[in-house]
Write a protein that holds these residues in place. Structure first.
Motif, PDB file in Angstrom:
ATOM      1  N   ALA A 131     -12.423  58.974  71.034  1.00  0.00           N
ATOM      2  CA  ALA A 131     -13.015  60.229  71.505  1.00  0.00           C
ATOM      3  C   ALA A 131     -13.447  61.098  70.330  1.00  0.00           C
ATOM      4  O   ALA A 131     -14.497  61.759  70.398  1.00  0.00           O
ATOM      5  CB  ALA A 131     -12.003  60.985  72.366  1.00  0.00           C
ATOM      6  N   TYR A 132     -12.669  61.095  69.234  1.00  0.00           N
ATOM      7  CA  TYR A 132     -13.037  61.892  68.066  1.00  0.00           C
ATOM      8  C   TYR A 132     -14.284  61.323  67.389  1.00  0.00           C
ATOM      9  O   TYR A 132     -15.140  62.064  66.914  1.00  0.00           O
ATOM     10  CB  TYR A 132     -11.881  61.962  67.069  1.00  0.00           C
ATOM     11  CG  TYR A 132     -10.568  62.378  67.695  1.00  0.00           C
ATOM     12  CD1 TYR A 132     -10.523  63.351  68.698  1.00  0.00           C
ATOM     13  CD2 TYR A 132      -9.364  61.799  67.295  1.00  0.00           C
ATOM     14  CE1 TYR A 132      -9.331  63.726  69.286  1.00  0.00           C
ATOM     15  CE2 TYR A 132      -8.165  62.164  67.880  1.00  0.00           C
ATOM     16  CZ  TYR A 132      -8.155  63.127  68.879  1.00  0.00           C
ATOM     17  OH  TYR A 132      -6.963  63.486  69.462  1.00  0.00           O
ATOM     18  N   ALA A 133     -14.376  59.996  67.329  1.00  0.00           N
ATOM     19  CA  ALA A 133     -15.567  59.363  66.743  1.00  0.00           C
ATOM     20  C   ALA A 133     -16.795  59.681  67.585  1.00  0.00           C
ATOM     21  O   ALA A 133     -17.889  59.925  67.048  1.00  0.00           O
ATOM     22  CB  ALA A 133     -15.365  57.852  66.646  1.00  0.00           C
ATOM     23  N   ASP A 134     -16.623  59.675  68.903  1.00  0.00           N
ATOM     24  CA  ASP A 134     -17.703  60.032  69.821  1.00  0.00           C
ATOM     25  C   ASP A 134     -18.208  61.439  69.506  1.00  0.00           C
ATOM     26  O   ASP A 134     -19.417  61.699  69.467  1.00  0.00           O
ATOM     27  CB  ASP A 134     -17.170  59.959  71.255  1.00  0.00           C
ATOM     28  CG  ASP A 134     -18.255  60.114  72.302  1.00  0.00           C
ATOM     29  OD1 ASP A 134     -18.937  61.166  72.305  1.00  0.00           O
ATOM     30  OD2 ASP A 134     -18.420  59.200  73.129  1.00  0.00           O
ATOM     31  N   ARG A 135     -17.263  62.332  69.250  1.00  0.00           N
ATOM     32  CA  ARG A 135     -17.595  63.738  68.992  1.00  0.00           C
ATOM     33  C   ARG A 135     -18.216  63.943  67.619  1.00  0.00           C
ATOM     34  O   ARG A 135     -19.214  64.661  67.459  1.00  0.00           O
ATOM     35  CB  ARG A 135     -16.311  64.563  69.100  1.00  0.00           C
ATOM     36  CG  ARG A 135     -16.494  66.027  68.755  1.00  0.00           C
ATOM     37  CD  ARG A 135     -17.045  66.784  69.963  1.00  0.00           C
ATOM     38  NE  ARG A 135     -17.646  68.037  69.564  1.00  0.00           N
ATOM     39  CZ  ARG A 135     -16.957  69.144  69.301  1.00  0.00           C
ATOM     40  NH1 ARG A 135     -15.638  69.134  69.381  1.00  0.00           N
ATOM     41  NH2 ARG A 135     -17.584  70.247  68.977  1.00  0.00           N
ATOM     42  N   ALA A 136     -17.643  63.325  66.608  1.00  0.00           N
ATOM     43  CA  ALA A 136     -18.038  63.616  65.228  1.00  0.00           C
ATOM     44  C   ALA A 136     -19.183  62.744  64.715  1.00  0.00           C
ATOM     45  O   ALA A 136     -20.003  63.209  63.920  1.00  0.00           O
ATOM     46  CB  ALA A 136     -16.826  63.459  64.307  1.00  0.00           C
ATOM     47  N   LEU A 137     -19.223  61.484  65.138  1.00  0.00           N
ATOM     48  CA  LEU A 137     -20.196  60.540  64.588  1.00  0.00           C
ATOM     49  C   LEU A 137     -21.316  60.198  65.558  1.00  0.00           C
ATOM     50  O   LEU A 137     -22.401  59.780  65.133  1.00  0.00           O
ATOM     51  CB  LEU A 137     -19.488  59.251  64.138  1.00  0.00           C
ATOM     52  CG  LEU A 137     -18.316  59.413  63.168  1.00  0.00           C
ATOM     53  CD1 LEU A 137     -17.701  58.063  62.861  1.00  0.00           C
ATOM     54  CD2 LEU A 137     -18.776  60.108  61.884  1.00  0.00           C
ATOM     55  N   GLY A 138     -21.047  60.301  66.834  1.00  0.00           N
ATOM     56  CA  GLY A 138     -22.044  59.942  67.833  1.00  0.00           C
ATOM     57  C   GLY A 138     -21.449  59.043  68.895  1.00  0.00           C
ATOM     58  O   GLY A 138     -20.427  58.378  68.678  1.00  0.00           O
ATOM     59  N   ARG A 139     -22.123  59.011  70.030  1.00  0.00           N
ATOM     60  CA  ARG A 139     -21.606  58.232  71.148  1.00  0.00           C
ATOM     61  C   ARG A 139     -21.484  56.752  70.814  1.00  0.00           C
ATOM     62  O   ARG A 139     -20.573  56.065  71.272  1.00  0.00           O
ATOM     63  CB  ARG A 139     -22.519  58.422  72.362  1.00  0.00           C
ATOM     64  CG  ARG A 139     -21.954  57.831  73.636  1.00  0.00           C
ATOM     65  CD  ARG A 139     -22.745  58.278  74.842  1.00  0.00           C
ATOM     66  NE  ARG A 139     -22.200  57.703  76.057  1.00  0.00           N
ATOM     67  CZ  ARG A 139     -22.695  57.943  77.264  1.00  0.00           C
ATOM     68  NH1 ARG A 139     -23.729  58.756  77.400  1.00  0.00           N
ATOM     69  NH2 ARG A 139     -22.154  57.394  78.333  1.00  0.00           N
ATOM     70  N   TRP A 140     -22.402  56.244  69.977  1.00  0.00           N
ATOM     71  CA  TRP A 140     -22.371  54.835  69.590  1.00  0.00           C
ATOM     72  C   TRP A 140     -21.058  54.489  68.887  1.00  0.00           C
ATOM     73  O   TRP A 140     -20.521  53.397  69.071  1.00  0.00           O
ATOM     74  CB  TRP A 140     -23.551  54.512  68.670  1.00  0.00           C
ATOM     75  CG  TRP A 140     -23.542  55.297  67.375  1.00  0.00           C
ATOM     76  CD1 TRP A 140     -24.116  56.519  67.144  1.00  0.00           C
ATOM     77  CD2 TRP A 140     -22.882  54.927  66.160  1.00  0.00           C
ATOM     78  NE1 TRP A 140     -23.857  56.936  65.854  1.00  0.00           N
ATOM     79  CE2 TRP A 140     -23.112  55.979  65.234  1.00  0.00           C
ATOM     80  CE3 TRP A 140     -22.135  53.829  65.755  1.00  0.00           C
ATOM     81  CZ2 TRP A 140     -22.618  55.955  63.928  1.00  0.00           C
ATOM     82  CZ3 TRP A 140     -21.635  53.795  64.462  1.00  0.00           C
ATOM     83  CH2 TRP A 140     -21.873  54.851  63.564  1.00  0.00           C
TER      84      TRP A 140
ATOM     85  N   ARG B  26     -15.943  58.980  79.654  1.00  0.00           N
ATOM     86  CA  ARG B  26     -17.128  59.328  78.860  1.00  0.00           C
ATOM     87  C   ARG B  26     -18.374  58.562  79.288  1.00  0.00           C
ATOM     88  O   ARG B  26     -19.412  58.650  78.650  1.00  0.00           O
ATOM     89  CB  ARG B  26     -16.830  59.069  77.380  1.00  0.00           C
ATOM     90  CG  ARG B  26     -15.868  60.065  76.777  1.00  0.00           C
ATOM     91  CD  ARG B  26     -15.560  59.743  75.333  1.00  0.00           C
ATOM     92  NE  ARG B  26     -14.447  58.812  75.203  1.00  0.00           N
ATOM     93  CZ  ARG B  26     -14.365  57.862  74.275  1.00  0.00           C
ATOM     94  NH1 ARG B  26     -15.361  57.674  73.444  1.00  0.00           N
ATOM     95  NH2 ARG B  26     -13.313  57.077  74.204  1.00  0.00           N
ATOM     96  N   GLY B  27     -18.247  57.770  80.356  1.00  0.00           N
ATOM     97  CA  GLY B  27     -19.393  57.031  80.848  1.00  0.00           C
ATOM     98  C   GLY B  27     -19.699  55.777  80.056  1.00  0.00           C
ATOM     99  O   GLY B  27     -20.773  55.190  80.191  1.00  0.00           O
ATOM    100  N   ASP B  28     -18.754  55.328  79.216  1.00  0.00           N
ATOM    101  CA  ASP B  28     -18.956  54.140  78.395  1.00  0.00           C
ATOM    102  C   ASP B  28     -18.277  52.913  78.982  1.00  0.00           C
ATOM    103  O   ASP B  28     -18.238  51.848  78.356  1.00  0.00           O
ATOM    104  CB  ASP B  28     -18.428  54.386  76.967  1.00  0.00           C
ATOM    105  CG  ASP B  28     -19.297  55.382  76.215  1.00  0.00           C
ATOM    106  OD1 ASP B  28     -20.489  55.484  76.557  1.00  0.00           O
ATOM    107  OD2 ASP B  28     -18.788  56.062  75.304  1.00  0.00           O
TER     108      ASP B  28
END
Length: 492
Positions: free
Chosen positions: A96-105, A336-338
């Motif tokens: 979740a933190y990577a999603d927030r900081a780096l991007g959804r990918w 998160r829809g992933d």
């Protein structure tokens, strides 16, 4: 254009009256004692009991430095993860933190890789536990034991999060007591205090008597690093579990602050005891296992059977936590829809039932592959998930570089845990992990295969993530248009 999620707003603590759920909708059913024991026991995997003998044989006494180097790396990673988890506790943790900081990918890729790692681990641990149980009760075939173990722990996870916490509390407690007793008894024997032991202090000489401290050369330290690094995987589980605790921030802070002594006592302390009770090149260390050989050397009766019970406990603990971790990561991906939306639903007991069943289903498939095609299909699954631990740690480091600024901008009061010497130690940790991955490729053999296959799987997942991200705006526009049409129809 997608909007980024914000840090949770201030409110009551999960578990307080009127606020019975965690920030992401799961029940805050884990007590502080559960989190404390999960944090302590999380660093003690079955690999420590089973694989340490091979590491000692490969590096000699210098294996202590291998454990120390990896331990320092894990301490730094956990400090970074603790900084983010204390500010934003969630079942998705680093994904979740990577999603927030780096991007959804990034969140998509590392989340699915982590899930894949743990469902493969389910098969490994179920098979390992079944082998031990079959040795005790041969009338029940190994596959049946694997099935029984998986079904029981699945039922435990489905019942409630507190059931998982209670099982893990006792599993981890047995591991902690066993390692603690081993260190204490071993040190008493080394220094001649244990009744029946002699030559007080002589055991320390074993560290240099048989070819010196570096009998295989200083380069063997790196070989040892490759052999021990994966036994540390699981220390990050407490940050996922903290989202379902009574006081997530307090739990994460405690776990982060205690990681240093946990690694020092359980890893460095126990390996030091082994190396001072027996010469590093004693064949029994590999043949019997390092801990059994050490216990035998000081005359502990039934050492092998005692260690079998402890290893079985460690295996069941890893299996229990693996199922919990995989299901919570699937739950977070669903939110998160992933992942399928069904993964984000919860039962009346507030557990992600469908995420648990989907994870254990793939675990059963992996167990089947292990029995049917152990040297082909399952070997591929095992090797292709082998380097995921290092990928996860690397993503945590890179994510923390960005998340520090986001937290300071949006909720600086939540930065209660801080990475030391930021950003220098963060960059140093990134360099250390990258070096280990590079050395695995250079070293060749199984290590190279693990990195290359893991990179292949990571590339495939990343490709899916990028395609999804590219199509997402189109889906969003289509949904918006459809919504607008429905609204017009309703008004008319």
């Amino acid at each position: 254009m997608t909007t980024q999620p914000t840090l949770p707003k201030e409110g009551g603590k999960a578990g307080e009256p009127g606020n019975p759920q965690s920030s992401d909708g799961l029940k805050a059913g884990l007590k502080n004692r559960h989190l404390s024991m999960i944090a302590i026991g999380g660093v003690i995997g079955a690999g420590l009991f089973v694989g340490s003998g091979s590491g000692i044989a490969a590096a000699g006494p210098a294996i202590l430095l291998s454990y120390a180097l990896v331990g320092v790396m894990v301490v730094f990673v956990m400090r970074m993860l603790g900084e983010m988890a204390a500010a934003q506790p969630t079942s998705g943790s680093f994904s979740a933190y990577a999603d927030r900081a780096l991007g959804r990918w990034a969140g998509f890729t590392i989340g699915w890789l982590y899930w894949f790692f743990w469902v493969v681990v389910l098969a490994v641990e179920a098979t390992a536990g079944a082998k031990i149980l079959e040795g005790w009760i041969p009338a029940v075939p190994q596959w049946a034991w694997a099935l029984i173990v998986m079904v029981v722990l699945t039922a435990t996870n489905l019942a409630s999060v507190s059931s998982y916490g209670e099982f893990e509390f006792w599993f981890a407690g047995i591991k902690v007591v066993a390692i603690g007793a081993f260190v204490v008894v071993g040190l008493l024997a080394v220094f001649g205090v244990l009744p029946g032991s002699d030559n007080p202090g002589h055991g320390v000489a074993y560290l240099t008597d048989h070819g010196g401290f570096f009998p295989m050369g200083a380069g063997a330290i790196l070989t040892g690093v490759l052999m021990v690094v994966f036994s540390f995987m699981g220390s990050e589980i407490v940050t996922l579990a903290a989202g379902e605790s009574e006081d997530p921030q307090k739990a994460v802070t405690r776990a982060t602050n205690s990681v240093i002594w946990r690694i020092a006592v359980f890893y460095l302390g126990s390996i030091f005891v082994v190396l001072t009770l027996l010469p590093w090149n004693d064949e029994s260390i590999v043949d019997k296992g390092s801990y059994v050989a050490a216990l035998d050397s000081i005359g502990i009766p039934n050492a092998g059977r005692i260690m079998e019970v402890i290893v079985l406990t460690a295996v069941l603990s890893c299996l229990n936590s693996g199922l919990y971790t995989a299901s919570r990561m699937a739950f977070s991906l669903g939110q998160r829809g992933d992942a399928p939306k069904a993964f984000a639903t919860t039962s009346v007991r507030a557990v992600p039932q469908k995420a648990i069943l989907a994870s254990v289903l793939f675990g059963f498939v992996a167990v089947f592959f292990n029995y049917k095609w152990p040297d082909t299909v399952f070997a591929f699954l095992l090797n292709s998930s082998g380097a995921v631990a290092l990928f996860v740690w690397l993503v945590i480091c890179v994510t923390q570089l960005r998340m520090r600024g986001i937290i300071l901008r949006e909720a600086p009061e939540k930065l209660v845990v801080r990475m030391w010497a930021f950003p220098y130690l963060t960059w140093l940790t990134i360099a250390m992990i990258t070096f280990v991955l590079g050395y695995m490729i250079y070293d060749g053999g199984d290590a190279r295969e693990q990195v290359l296959l893991s990179l292949l799987v990571a590339a495939l997942v990343l490709a899916v993530a990028l395609v999804r991200q590219k199509l997402a705006p189109r889906r969003g526009a289509a949904d918006e248009a459809q919504s607008g049409t429905k609204e017009s129809v309703t008004r008319s």
